[in-house]
Enzyme design. Structure first.
Site, PDB file in Angstrom:
ATOM      1  N   LYS A  67       0.830  -1.211   0.000  1.00  0.00           N
ATOM      2  CA  LYS A  67       0.000   0.000   0.000  1.00  0.00           C
ATOM      3  C   LYS A  67       0.867   1.264   0.000  1.00  0.00           C
ATOM      4  CE  LYS A  67      -2.212  -1.465   3.730  1.00  0.00           C
ATOM      5  NZ  LYS A  67      -1.671  -2.840   3.858  1.00  0.00           N
ATOM      6  N   THR A  68       1.832   1.315   0.911  1.00  0.00           N
ATOM      7  CA  THR A  68       2.710   2.485   0.975  1.00  0.00           C
ATOM      8  C   THR A  68       3.514   2.623  -0.321  1.00  0.00           C
ATOM      9  OG1 THR A  68       2.885   2.236   3.369  1.00  0.00           O
ATOM     10  CG2 THR A  68       4.569   3.574   2.306  1.00  0.00           C
ATOM     11  N   ASP A 112      -1.778   6.549   6.835  1.00  0.00           N
ATOM     12  CA  ASP A 112      -1.662   5.135   7.149  1.00  0.00           C
ATOM     13  C   ASP A 112      -2.548   4.804   8.341  1.00  0.00           C
ATOM     14  OD1 ASP A 112      -0.629   2.714   6.529  1.00  0.00           O
ATOM     15  OD2 ASP A 112       1.439   3.170   7.077  1.00  0.00           O
ATOM     16  N   THR A 161      -5.694  -1.699   7.286  1.00  0.00           N
ATOM     17  CA  THR A 161      -5.698  -3.152   7.319  1.00  0.00           C
ATOM     18  C   THR A 161      -7.115  -3.653   7.634  1.00  0.00           C
ATOM     19  OG1 THR A 161      -4.899  -2.850   9.575  1.00  0.00           O
ATOM     20  CG2 THR A 161      -3.299  -3.576   7.945  1.00  0.00           C
ATOM     21  N   ARG A 220       6.786  -8.134   1.696  1.00  0.00           N
ATOM     22  CA  ARG A 220       7.688  -7.708   2.768  1.00  0.00           C
ATOM     23  C   ARG A 220       8.379  -8.919   3.399  1.00  0.00           C
ATOM     24  NH1 ARG A 220       4.810  -4.347   6.659  1.00  0.00           N
ATOM     25  NH2 ARG A 220       5.459  -2.579   5.391  1.00  0.00           N
TER      26      ARG A 220
HETATM   27  N1  ATP Z   1       3.677  -5.005  -5.822  1.00  0.00           N
HETATM   28  C1  ATP Z   1       4.928  -5.021  -5.327  1.00  0.00           C
HETATM   29  N2  ATP Z   1       5.971  -5.238  -6.140  1.00  0.00           N
HETATM   30  C2  ATP Z   1       7.224  -5.283  -5.658  1.00  0.00           C
HETATM   31  N3  ATP Z   1       7.543  -5.141  -4.349  1.00  0.00           N
HETATM   32  C3  ATP Z   1       6.549  -4.921  -3.492  1.00  0.00           C
HETATM   33  C4  ATP Z   1       5.206  -4.840  -3.925  1.00  0.00           C
HETATM   34  N4  ATP Z   1       4.426  -4.615  -2.856  1.00  0.00           N
HETATM   35  C5  ATP Z   1       5.243  -4.549  -1.807  1.00  0.00           C
HETATM   36  N5  ATP Z   1       6.516  -4.730  -2.168  1.00  0.00           N
HETATM   37  C6  ATP Z   1       7.673  -4.799  -1.269  1.00  0.00           C
HETATM   38  O1  ATP Z   1       7.202  -5.046   0.053  1.00  0.00           O
HETATM   39  C7  ATP Z   1       7.619  -4.018   0.946  1.00  0.00           C
HETATM   40  C8  ATP Z   1       6.469  -3.669   1.859  1.00  0.00           C
HETATM   41  O2  ATP Z   1       5.457  -3.007   1.134  1.00  0.00           O
HETATM   42  P1  ATP Z   1       4.674  -1.751   1.697  1.00  0.00           P
HETATM   43  O3  ATP Z   1       5.456  -1.070   2.750  1.00  0.00           O
HETATM   44  O4  ATP Z   1       4.252  -0.929   0.529  1.00  0.00           O
HETATM   45  O5  ATP Z   1       3.417  -2.479   2.360  1.00  0.00           O
HETATM   46  P2  ATP Z   1       2.159  -1.879   3.103  1.00  0.00           P
HETATM   47  O6  ATP Z   1       0.958  -2.497   2.473  1.00  0.00           O
HETATM   48  O7  ATP Z   1       2.242  -0.398   3.118  1.00  0.00           O
HETATM   49  O8  ATP Z   1       2.306  -2.450   4.583  1.00  0.00           O
HETATM   50  P3  ATP Z   1       1.721  -1.873   5.983  1.00  0.00           P
HETATM   51  O9  ATP Z   1       0.253  -2.176   5.981  1.00  0.00           O
HETATM   52  O10 ATP Z   1       2.470  -2.643   7.015  1.00  0.00           O
HETATM   53  O11 ATP Z   1       2.031  -0.413   6.009  1.00  0.00           O
HETATM   54  C9  ATP Z   1       8.087  -2.883   0.063  1.00  0.00           C
HETATM   55  O12 ATP Z   1       9.203  -2.221   0.602  1.00  0.00           O
HETATM   56  C10 ATP Z   1       8.465  -3.520  -1.228  1.00  0.00           C
HETATM   57  O13 ATP Z   1       9.819  -3.856  -1.228  1.00  0.00           O
HETATM   58 MG    MG Z   2       2.553   0.880   4.745  1.00  0.00          MG
END
Ligand code: ATP
Ligand code: MG
Length: 329
Positions: A67-68, A112, A161, A220
């Site tokens: 998401k981030t 977030d 989430t 992740r």
């Molecule tokens: N679609 C994708 N393609 C490639 N790498 C990805 C992808 N999604 C996530 N990642 C990898 O996973 C890591 C975690 O993703 P991210 O921080 O965007 O998750 P999030 O959904 O924001 O998690 P949270 O809910 O904990 O904040 C990123 O640093 C990246 O390296």
């Molecule tokens: Mg995030």
């Protein structure tokens, strides 16, 4: 620019810094989540053509699914700045008002854990999102009046989430609701290909497949395993990472054949040993585990449910046959 004052905790900060190197930099590196990306791509292109802010969008799904990362790519594609804040870390209306009045036209504000925002702070968002205006109540009782401040058009990306916990007025103001699913092993393999290159390591084919099937469908976690595996290969002077390195790393990380970590297994074991396989209510489970209810529901349960290990019934959580077999091995 992210405003660190409003980040929820040090762990989050560490995570963000740690993830930075492996984050996808543009849509070409952003693997999977096809429906989400199609929608976003359209919204971004439309915003650029209209020279206007992109519509507000709500991204929901378990942690670590991107998401981030997606929010960062969106801001970059629009050519605007990304402002990152964490919902529960904003305690006063004034804090949010300060953030909102300090952004430039078409900028992206990423909130977030938006479902954990204080309700009084959240209310500020209603007019901000709908009319790009702040309605601020000044004074009390009969002398109270509302002051209005115009804002520039901006785009709000909310990440959560638990979209079910969002209040209706807030949810209704998002033009698009996009849900993230766990990644397929093939998709994680593609991500691992890119990230192995970024880390300068060579993965054997079966090492890559092993990581991608044990990563809980979560990029992740795939990255976390990859880093540990890289450490192993480095220390042992292996030029290429083999499946035996992966197995050692998985052992160290306490990740089993189904991709479960020690907390996942603990949840299953507690239901098995203390509650005769269930049903057990979330409150009782949380008390026995000594783990926060919200964390169990947001971080652990979604994967256990998806894998058919845990079943949710009106009377509580129950273990499936698959789970019972798994924990008795
Ligand atoms: N679609 C994708 N393609 C490639 N790498 C990805 C992808 N999604 C996530 N990642 C990898 O996973 C890591 C975690 O993703 P991210 O921080 O965007 O998750 P999030 O959904 O924001 O998690 P949270 O809910 O904990 O904040 C990123 O640093 C990246 O390296
Ligand atoms: Mg995030």
């Amino acid at each position: 620019m992210s405003d660190n004052r409003f980040l929820s905790s040090d762990t989050k900060k560490n995570d963000i810094e740690h993830d930075a190197k492996l984050r996808p930099r543009d849509f070409s590196e952003y693997i999977g989540q096809k429906r989400v990306v199609e929608n976003i791509d359209l919204m971004v292109k439309s915003a650029v053509k209209r020279k206007a802010a992109m519509d507000h969008v709500l991204l929901s799904g378990p942690p670590g699914l991107g998401k981030t990362s997606l929010a960062m790519i969106i801001a970059k594609s629009i050519g605007s700045e990304l402002h990152v804040i964490s919902g529960p870390a904003i305690e006063k209306k004034g804090d949010l008002a300060a953030v909102l009045t300090n952004i430039a036209p078409q900028d992206v504000l990423f909130i977030d854990e938006i479902h954990r925002m204080h309700i009084s702070v959240e209310e500020i968002l209603y007019s901000a999102m709908e009319d790009f205006r702040l309605d601020i109540l000044i004074g009390q009782g009969a002398s109270a009046r509302t002051m209005q401040i115009d804002l520039v058009p901006f785009s709000l990306i909310g990440a959560t989430t638990r979209s079910g916990l969002l209040s209706n007025p807030l949810r209704d103001r998002f033009m698009a609701h996009l849900h993230f699913d766990y990644y397929k092993p093939e998709e994680l393999s593609l991500i691992l290909n890119n990230n192995a290159k970024k880390l300068g390591v060579i993965l054997s084919e079966d090492a890559k497949i092993e990581i991608s099937t044990r990563a809980r469908g979560t990029p992740r976690i795939a990255n976390r395993i990859l880093r540990r595996v890289r450490d192993f290969a480095l220390v042992q002077d292996h030029e290429k990472i083999e499946i035996s390195d992966v197995h050692k790393a998985l052992d160290l990380l306490d990740i089993d054949k189904l991709g479960l970590d020690s907390m996942d297994r603990k949840i299953l074991k507690v239901i098995h040993e203390y509650y005769s396989n269930g049903p057990v209510g979330i409150d009782a489970l949380s008390a026995t585990l000594g783990e926060d209810k919200q964390t169990i529901e947001e971080v652990y349960e979604p994967f256990l449910l998806k894998e058919g290990l845990l079943l949710r019934t009106p009377r509580g959580r129950t273990l499936s046959e698959k789970a019972i077999t798994h924990i008795s091995i």
